[in-house]
Motif scaffolding. Structure first.
Motif, mmCIF file in Angstrom:
data_model
loop_
_atom_site.group_PDB
_atom_site.id
_atom_site.type_symbol
_atom_site.label_atom_id
_atom_site.label_comp_id
_atom_site.label_asym_id
_atom_site.label_seq_id
_atom_site.Cartn_x
_atom_site.Cartn_y
_atom_site.Cartn_z
ATOM 1 N N GLY A 1 53.767 56.133 2.512
ATOM 2 C CA GLY A 1 54.209 54.877 1.914
ATOM 3 C C GLY A 1 55.641 54.765 1.996
ATOM 4 O O GLY A 1 56.401 54.003 1.551
ATOM 5 N N VAL A 2 56.513 56.161 2.200
ATOM 6 C CA VAL A 2 57.814 55.987 2.117
ATOM 7 C C VAL A 2 58.444 56.364 3.363
ATOM 8 O O VAL A 2 58.233 57.270 4.042
ATOM 9 N N HIS A 3 59.268 55.411 4.165
ATOM 10 C CA HIS A 3 59.635 55.566 5.238
ATOM 11 C C HIS A 3 60.790 56.694 5.208
ATOM 12 O O HIS A 3 61.697 56.915 4.028
ATOM 13 N N HIS B 1 63.850 56.948 6.316
ATOM 14 C CA HIS B 1 65.195 56.758 6.198
ATOM 15 C C HIS B 1 65.550 56.285 4.645
ATOM 16 O O HIS B 1 66.567 56.484 4.078
ATOM 17 N N ASP B 2 64.318 55.700 4.314
ATOM 18 C CA ASP B 2 64.541 55.294 2.528
ATOM 19 C C ASP B 2 64.689 56.792 1.938
ATOM 20 O O ASP B 2 65.446 56.857 0.841
ATOM 21 N N SER C 1 67.784 58.354 1.965
ATOM 22 C CA SER C 1 68.821 57.978 1.231
ATOM 23 C C SER C 1 68.686 58.204 -0.146
ATOM 24 O O SER C 1 69.468 58.242 -1.071
ATOM 25 N N LEU C 2 67.314 58.114 -0.633
ATOM 26 C CA LEU C 2 66.942 58.524 -2.027
ATOM 27 C C LEU C 2 67.403 59.963 -2.227
ATOM 28 O O LEU C 2 68.178 60.195 -3.498
ATOM 29 N N ALA D 1 71.165 60.269 -2.698
ATOM 30 C CA ALA D 1 71.646 59.873 -4.135
ATOM 31 C C ALA D 1 71.698 61.031 -4.886
ATOM 32 O O ALA D 1 72.450 60.974 -5.862
ATOM 33 N N ASP D 2 70.677 62.034 -4.769
ATOM 34 C CA ASP D 2 70.910 63.051 -5.545
ATOM 35 C C ASP D 2 71.406 64.298 -5.044
ATOM 36 O O ASP D 2 71.566 65.368 -5.330
ATOM 37 N N HIS E 1 60.071 61.933 -7.249
ATOM 38 C CA HIS E 1 60.755 60.752 -7.849
ATOM 39 C C HIS E 1 60.570 59.668 -7.082
ATOM 40 O O HIS E 1 60.196 58.622 -7.153
ATOM 41 N N LEU F 1 58.600 56.110 -7.199
ATOM 42 C CA LEU F 1 59.366 54.664 -7.247
ATOM 43 C C LEU F 1 58.791 53.907 -6.284
ATOM 44 O O LEU F 1 58.444 52.616 -6.282
ATOM 45 N N PHE F 2 58.026 54.169 -4.969
ATOM 46 C CA PHE F 2 57.445 53.468 -4.007
ATOM 47 C C PHE F 2 56.088 53.308 -4.484
ATOM 48 O O PHE F 2 55.444 52.246 -3.828
ATOM 49 N N ALA F 3 55.518 54.178 -5.277
ATOM 50 C CA ALA F 3 53.986 53.651 -5.813
ATOM 51 C C ALA F 3 54.003 52.964 -6.740
ATOM 52 O O ALA F 3 52.942 52.336 -7.168
ATOM 53 N N ARG F 4 55.147 52.664 -7.477
ATOM 54 C CA ARG F 4 55.064 51.821 -8.585
ATOM 55 C C ARG F 4 54.669 50.353 -8.508
ATOM 56 O O ARG F 4 54.940 49.671 -7.350
ATOM 57 N N TYR G 1 67.061 50.107 -4.542
ATOM 58 C CA TYR G 1 65.678 50.334 -4.316
ATOM 59 C C TYR G 1 64.822 49.785 -5.366
ATOM 60 O O TYR G 1 63.722 49.356 -5.327
ATOM 61 N N ARG H 1 56.769 45.958 0.373
ATOM 62 C CA ARG H 1 55.267 46.101 -0.025
ATOM 63 C C ARG H 1 54.395 44.984 0.373
ATOM 64 O O ARG H 1 53.745 44.734 1.023
#
Lengths: 415, 140
Positions: free
Chosen positions: A349-351, A353-354, A357-358, A361-362, A408, A412-415, B5, B14
């Motif tokens: 569910g998370v590409h 590239h995303d 990037s996430l 950020a950390d 994390h 974020l993407f599952a929310r 995001y 989505r």
């Protein structure tokens, strides 16, 4: 991981490496990224550089900079002695018996291009057997030379299909060109065995060693290959410099591929003759400082307790593999029995590239995409993956931070 | 980046709008980002009066690229092709040249991306493809 431990018990030895002391030698590791402490997990792209290498570069420019093979003055002599001495050092580093078999090039990519362009057996329509896990740098140069590239298949775990390999090699291609360690999967390929198969039918073998030399000792004589290529920047050295090693009889029958100064014997408008190898392949002023920096990197690496480096990297790989396997929806790609510290994965569910990037950020540096291995990704049915690649200066705590950020991102993407 | 995001981007990722093909488009173009392998195709129906009567996209990509494509199709609907080009110019300026969010509506959500030059192409590629479709005329 069984690097440099072939035949030994597979239990991971306790780490004896002083990681803090090792990290202190790399100034960049004390820095930050996006305002967070830097966590560098992209050493397969390029390793960071120890102070010893930075000092060697700076010292060369500050005290010995001159062109080589030209001046009779002392500075030029210093530069020439250092440059020519580097060839001996490199030959020793990779187990070559003859320093005139060492050609300095810009990197692995240029080394392969040189062979593809100059080796007489590479002619339009010839066949070069590669593998599905090759980096584009070991595919495209052969295609540009007119060769047909035929791949050895890769299994689901990311290993070479050796039965298919033997069959393809048996068809006597013009070259077997194969990667020593996969940049995308970390797989260590059985090069010695492939070379035995190739030698039995007189097929020359080129090995892309870009990901190998920084992780374990390489001995070209023991491997039995014909050509070996690597880049200094994946070996704690500078960018823009690398090595093509080739057996002397091959270099002797290969014509120059670039013309210019320093590669000639005599020049006239009627007839020009060339210097013997390796000089004939090094037209123009070379990357002298880069060569000096590469030697400093080799010296630095060989001063380390390499067994301790291996044990620490194996420990990191085991720890990272366990951590990632515990993340819901995460799938590890590349689970070969023999692999270096590379953790490539997808997160449902998370590409990639995303994800990159996430993580960025950390303060976490990873690579996302196809890692210049599009055919491999097509084989695996994945458009892209995320890769965390390790070096001995990494720590368990950094991998813990990676796992935390991955969880994390998944939330974020599952929310 | 986390803020980015958490905005509308995840929602559009989505549930992308106009993520479909069009029967009989008047304009069509494909784009590909060779660095990441992302692919996107854009189809439009431009009416005789120059109004974009329908616009849709297909492809694979990250959340930023898919959300950008989705939000672009929403923004372009019923606009003239001139307005579409102007909107792209303003969107491009926002990300690349420090332009303002004026008259960008929901597309202003991408403002934060300007600080991440390596990711700007993810958001702008679909707009370039849309422009190529308009420039190329009837290509479907």
């Amino acid at each position: 991981m069984t690097i440099a431990a072939v035949g030994e018990p597979s239990t991971v030895q306790p780490t004896t490496l002083d990681v803090d002391a090792l990290r202190a030698e790399f100034p960049i590791l004390a820095g930050s990224s996006r305002g967070k402490p830097l966590i560098y997990l992209d050493s397969a792209a390029t390793t960071q550089k120890p102070q010893a290498v930075l000092d060697a570069l700076s010292h060369f420019y500050a005290s010995a900079n001159a062109n080589i093979h030209r001046g009779v003055y002392e500075l030029s002599e210093r530069a020439t002695v250092a440059y020519d001495g580097a060839r001996v050092r490199v030959a020793q580093f990779i187990g070559a018996s003859n320093d005139s078999e060492v050609v300095f090039v810009r990197g692995t990519t240029e080394a392969i291009n040189l062979v593809a362009r100059s080796f007489p057996a590479i002619t339009p329509g010839c066949t070069v057997v590669v593998s599905e896990m090759e980096h584009h740098a070991n595919i495209v140069p052969w295609q540009l030379a007119g060769a047909r590239t035929v791949p050895i298949p890769v299994t689901d775990s990311g290993e070479l299909d050796m039965v298919a390999a033997e069959k393809l090699i048996g068809e006597r291609p013009a070259m077997l060109a194969v990667v020593h360690v996969s940049n995308a999967l970390g797989t260590v390929n059985p090069i010695a065995e492939l070379c035995r198969m190739a030698r039995a039918v007189d097929v020359p073998v080129l090995v892309d060693g870009a990901q190998a030399v920084g992780h374990f000792s390489v001995d070209v004589a023991a491997l039995g290959c014909d050509f070996y290529c690597y880049s200094a920047h994946k070996l704690y050295g500078p960018t823009g410099i690398g090595v093509l090693w080739a057996k002397a009889p091959h270099l002797a029958q290969m014509p120059p591929w670039q013309g210019g100064g320093d590669m000639i014997d005599t020049v006239s408008f009627e007839r020009t003759t060339f210097a013997p190898a390796p000089g004939k392949f090094e037209a123009g002023t070379p990357h002298i400082a880069g060569v000096i920096g590469m030697v400093a990197a080799i010296d630095w690496l060989e001063r380390q307790d390499r067994d301790a480096l291996h044990a620490h990297e194996a420990d990191l790989l085991a720890h990272g593999t366990e951590l990632l396997a515990s993340i819901p929806g995460l799938r590890l790609v590349g689970t070969a029995a023999d692999k270096i510290g590379v953790l490539t994965f997808t997160l449902s569910g998370v590409h990639p590239h995303d994800l990159a990037s996430l993580l960025d950020a950390d303060g976490i540096c990873v690579r996302a995409g196809h890692h210049c291995t599009q055919p491999l990704h097509r084989r695996l049915g994945l458009p892209a993956t995320t890769r965390a690649s390790l070096a001995p200066y990494n720590t368990r705590a950094e991998l813990d931070a990676l796992a935390g950020s991955l969880n994390h991102a998944a939330e974020l993407f599952a929310r | 980046m986390n803020e980015l995001y958490q905005s509308v981007i995840i929602e559009h990722y989505r549930s992308p709008r106009n993520f479909r093909t069009i029967d009989g488009p008047t304009h069509h173009a494909d784009g590909r980002n060779p660095l990441c392998g992302d692919e996107v195709s854009v189809e439009l129906v431009v009416a005789d009066d120059g109004t974009i009567a329908d616009v849709a996209f297909q492809g694979t990509g990250c959340a930023v690229s898919r959300a950008s494509a989705s939000m672009m199709t929403v923004a372009l609907r019923d606009q003239s092709t001139e307005q579409a080009r102007e909107l792209f110019a303003r969107f491009h300026a926002l990300l690349v040249d420090g332009g303002s969010t004026d008259r960008l509506g929901k597309l202003a959500a991408f403002e934060g991306l300007a600080a991440f030059p390596m990711r700007i192409k993810c958001a702008t590629m679909v707009w370039h493809v849309m422009k190529a479709a308009l420039d190329g005329g009837i290509q479907a």
